[in-house]
Motif scaffolding. Structure first.
Motif, PDB file in Angstrom:
ATOM      1  N   LEU A  20     -10.185  13.103  -4.158  1.00  0.00           N
ATOM      2  CA  LEU A  20     -10.679  14.047  -3.155  1.00  0.00           C
ATOM      3  C   LEU A  20     -10.276  13.613  -1.753  1.00  0.00           C
ATOM      4  CD1 LEU A  20     -14.253  14.577  -4.610  1.00  0.00           C
ATOM      5  CD2 LEU A  20     -12.472  16.328  -4.437  1.00  0.00           C
ATOM      6  N   ASN A  21     -10.393  12.323  -1.533  1.00  0.00           N
ATOM      7  CA  ASN A  21     -10.189  11.801  -0.194  1.00  0.00           C
ATOM      8  C   ASN A  21      -8.735  11.854   0.261  1.00  0.00           C
ATOM      9  OD1 ASN A  21     -10.007   9.174   1.750  1.00  0.00           O
ATOM     10  ND2 ASN A  21     -11.987  10.206   1.868  1.00  0.00           N
ATOM     11  N   LEU A  22      -7.812  11.737  -0.691  1.00  0.00           N
ATOM     12  CA  LEU A  22      -6.390  11.720  -0.325  1.00  0.00           C
ATOM     13  C   LEU A  22      -5.740  13.093  -0.445  1.00  0.00           C
ATOM     14  CD1 LEU A  22      -5.321   8.357  -2.039  1.00  0.00           C
ATOM     15  CD2 LEU A  22      -5.851   8.758   0.379  1.00  0.00           C
ATOM     16  N   LYS A  74       2.802  11.109   0.326  1.00  0.00           N
ATOM     17  CA  LYS A  74       3.253  10.496  -0.927  1.00  0.00           C
ATOM     18  C   LYS A  74       2.832  11.325  -2.144  1.00  0.00           C
ATOM     19  CE  LYS A  74       4.954   6.854   1.123  1.00  0.00           C
ATOM     20  NZ  LYS A  74       4.350   5.521   1.083  1.00  0.00           N
ATOM     21  N   ARG A  75       3.573  11.159  -3.237  1.00  0.00           N
ATOM     22  CA  ARG A  75       3.168  11.726  -4.525  1.00  0.00           C
ATOM     23  C   ARG A  75       2.281  10.675  -5.204  1.00  0.00           C
ATOM     24  NH1 ARG A  75       9.023  12.438  -6.835  1.00  0.00           N
ATOM     25  NH2 ARG A  75       8.975  10.342  -5.922  1.00  0.00           N
ATOM     26  N   VAL A 103       3.395   6.430  -6.034  1.00  0.00           N
ATOM     27  CA  VAL A 103       2.391   5.372  -6.197  1.00  0.00           C
ATOM     28  C   VAL A 103       1.411   5.753  -7.306  1.00  0.00           C
ATOM     29  CG1 VAL A 103       0.985   6.360  -4.323  1.00  0.00           C
ATOM     30  CG2 VAL A 103       0.625   3.978  -4.989  1.00  0.00           C
ATOM     31  N   LEU A 104       1.063   4.760  -8.101  1.00  0.00           N
ATOM     32  CA  LEU A 104      -0.004   4.918  -9.092  1.00  0.00           C
ATOM     33  C   LEU A 104      -1.218   4.157  -8.588  1.00  0.00           C
ATOM     34  CD1 LEU A 104      -1.246   5.537 -11.929  1.00  0.00           C
ATOM     35  CD2 LEU A 104      -0.204   3.379 -12.694  1.00  0.00           C
ATOM     36  N   LEU A 105      -2.322   4.889  -8.432  1.00  0.00           N
ATOM     37  CA  LEU A 105      -3.587   4.231  -8.088  1.00  0.00           C
ATOM     38  C   LEU A 105      -4.367   4.051  -9.377  1.00  0.00           C
ATOM     39  CD1 LEU A 105      -4.813   5.951  -4.811  1.00  0.00           C
ATOM     40  CD2 LEU A 105      -4.782   3.494  -5.263  1.00  0.00           C
ATOM     41  N   PRO A 139       0.821  -1.219   0.000  1.00  0.00           N
ATOM     42  CA  PRO A 139       0.000   0.000   0.000  1.00  0.00           C
ATOM     43  C   PRO A 139       0.852   1.264   0.000  1.00  0.00           C
ATOM     44  CG  PRO A 139      -0.743  -1.527   1.697  1.00  0.00           C
ATOM     45  CD  PRO A 139       0.530  -2.084   1.157  1.00  0.00           C
ATOM     46  N   GLY A 140       0.500   2.229  -0.867  1.00  0.00           N
ATOM     47  CA  GLY A 140       1.201   3.506  -0.888  1.00  0.00           C
ATOM     48  C   GLY A 140       2.492   3.475  -1.691  1.00  0.00           C
TER      49      GLY A 140
END
Lengths: 356, 356
Positions: A183-185, A167-168, A257-259, A150-151
């Motif tokens: 929005l949340n992060l 994190k970026r 990190v790429l989500l 994660p992250g």
């Protein structure tokens, strides 16, 4: 996670109902079956109870469960598990049902990938979208970045926010997940960049308003219309995401990190082979009995289809009530289920006397 | 409580949806309509929101609302009211709808007993059992004892337990209400006597087990098969209830209060006159659209009927979701309602950014 079925299963478990799927709708089916006096075993491919609610978005708030102006997916599962508990369901996790066959009389025989065999009076399929996996963008070497945790590297879902602090974060996708998590992060991450191949997002109007404000306030960078083109980094970390516009011009977006939110690919798997009428990955049911084309087999929740079906957790709950009553009728055709008003039902624990 | 309709209503309120009934299902219809972008006015004959939940059994625990192992009827109403609030519903209480007529185009025109007139794109009837009143046992002079207040004379429901503390309580009836309240008041009242004209009770099995234990433990006196024959007391208090067995032999049961649970008499009233297809006091609907035989009129909850209908609050909630979608289609036939996954819907308040 799945084991090969044993050729000679040791023992057969006899029960009233086998429920396939331990997501919210499957859990509520335990309660409804319990109220009808039916014992349940529940089978799920995941290692824990709760289906997508637990595996994909435990912290995500849900707004449309009646009586909860807002509840997290994880809390909903906790509550539903508690509500089912008085009826002593037995959960069989980390295994899938690999065979379903007609048994003796009007019963059904099931075999799981862990080699367990069941003899059930009825089967309720609450398998959601089936076994699910995130759609992976076609980027060279992406596998390397998928296992960093994660992250870090490439993530397909957010289980908790903390790993993204400082994190970026580059988020790719154009739907609700991409917009909501951007929005949340935004207040937690060092930077949030949202990449979508179109300028328009397919998200809820209220979220889009917030997105516009966040972009205007420089809390979120919008990179549109661009699509993912590559990943740059070492063996242990991602350093940048390469994106390209429609003319092939590229940009490097610095990233830890790429989500990636391109939806889930759904696999019904063996459910396709059981003789059920399936249209567009949905099992056709009678909407007021949840009865499939096979007597004694019911389908509820997202996996069930009928005209005007709404893919809400709520409608799945209601289908669970229909399925439990119909299953009772199938298992005990000679024993009518006494009609009970919702507010006069009790649960089989002594809660009435002496409560304050 | 109801006023005569004025002959010349002052003004007509134009709205998307009028919901008839502010019980749990009507309240959740406000939420579902709101999610579909439809504004609602809600009309109820009672002076407060919540229907039977508030008027008849606010303290009664409900066990079969998904996600609530137990919730009081009053708390459920509080939660549903909060969930509806972001959509700014307007409640019109202490009045009933006395006329419903086809309006211009495919709209509907409504007139209430308080003289208010509405021009609505759609109407959702969530009127429960209609206007309801307790069935009164045929005892001479019973009216005198009906107005003495909670815990005194003759009561038809329990709104809170406290007024029964230390009282001699006679409970009459053979259903869930009689049995549940006998159990519920046993530890609080001076004595609880349960009278029923049969030896067998029509109550939930778990409650009956508790009743047997309470009778064995001398916490509840069982007087069966007996029926009510008379009341003894002065102008300000009840002193005894007379009961008779099948041979006409009578007993005097000392009592401060008689709790009479012979069900509710239901009156659909004017709803009968609107051209709706009604069978056994239920309005016939398509179970997956809640559509009645009149286009733009929907019925949900206990007042709606279809094959295999289950009279649960839960199924009413689900019907509210169906009705909202169908009403949207009726009001905006040219504007498709974007399919929204339950967990990706937001409400029109900024709750996403900065939540912890």
């Amino acid at each position: 996670m799945e084991r090969t079925p044993k050729l000679t299963p040791a023992e057969t478990t006899k029960t009233d109902v086998v429920i396939i799927g331990a997501g919210p709708v499957g859990l509520f089916a335990v309660f409804q079956c319990g109220m009808a006096g039916l014992r349940c075993h529940v089978i799920d491919t995941l290692a824990q109870i709760g289906g997508q609610c637990t595996a994909l978005y435990p912290e995500k708030p849900i707004y449309d469960i009646p009586g909860f102006p807002q509840i997290s997916a994880a809390d909903l599962i906790t509550n539903l598990t508690a509500q089912a508990r008085p009826f002593d369901p037995i959960y069989h996790l980390s295994q899938s049902v690999c065979a379903l066959r007609k048994g003796r009389r009007s019963r059904w025989s099931l075999l799981t990938s862990a080699g367990q065999q069941f003899d059930a009076g009825a089967v309720i399929i609450a398998a959601g979208v089936g076994a699910f996996a995130p759609r992976r963008p076609p980027l060279d070497g992406i596998e390397t970045y998928e296992s960093l945790g994660p992250g870090r590297g490439v993530n397909y879902w957010v289980r908790e926010r903390e790993p993204y602090r400082g994190k970026r974060v580059v988020i790719a996708g154009g739907g609700d997940s991409a917009v909501d998590w951007a929005l949340n992060l935004a207040d937690l991450a060092k930077s949030v960049t949202l990449v979508h191949r179109r300028a328009r997002f397919r998200a809820h109007e209220a979220s889009l308003d917030q997105l516009r404000r966040a972009v205007d306030g420089a809390h979120i960078d919008l990179v549109v219309p661009y699509q993912l083109a590559g990943l740059i980094g070492g063996p242990d970390d991602l350093t940048a995401v390469i994106v390209e516009d429609l003319d092939g011009d590229s940009r490097h977006l610095p990233a830890d990190v790429l989500l990636s939110f391109f939806g889930l690919s759904q696999k019904l798997g063996p459910i396709n082979d059981w003789g059920l009428e399936i249209d567009k990955k949905r099992i056709g049911i009678d909407p007021t009995t949840a009865q499939t084309n096979l007597p004694g087999i019911y389908a509820i929740g997202d996996i069930a289809g009928y005209p005007h079906k709404q893919k809400l957790i709520l409608t799945g709950f209601s289908e669970a009530a229909f399925a439990a009553e119909a299953a009772h009728g199938h298992i005990h055709p000679d024993r009518p289920l006494r009609f009970q008003h919702s507010t006069s039902k009790g649960v089989p624990v002594p809660t009435l006397v002496g409560r304050s």
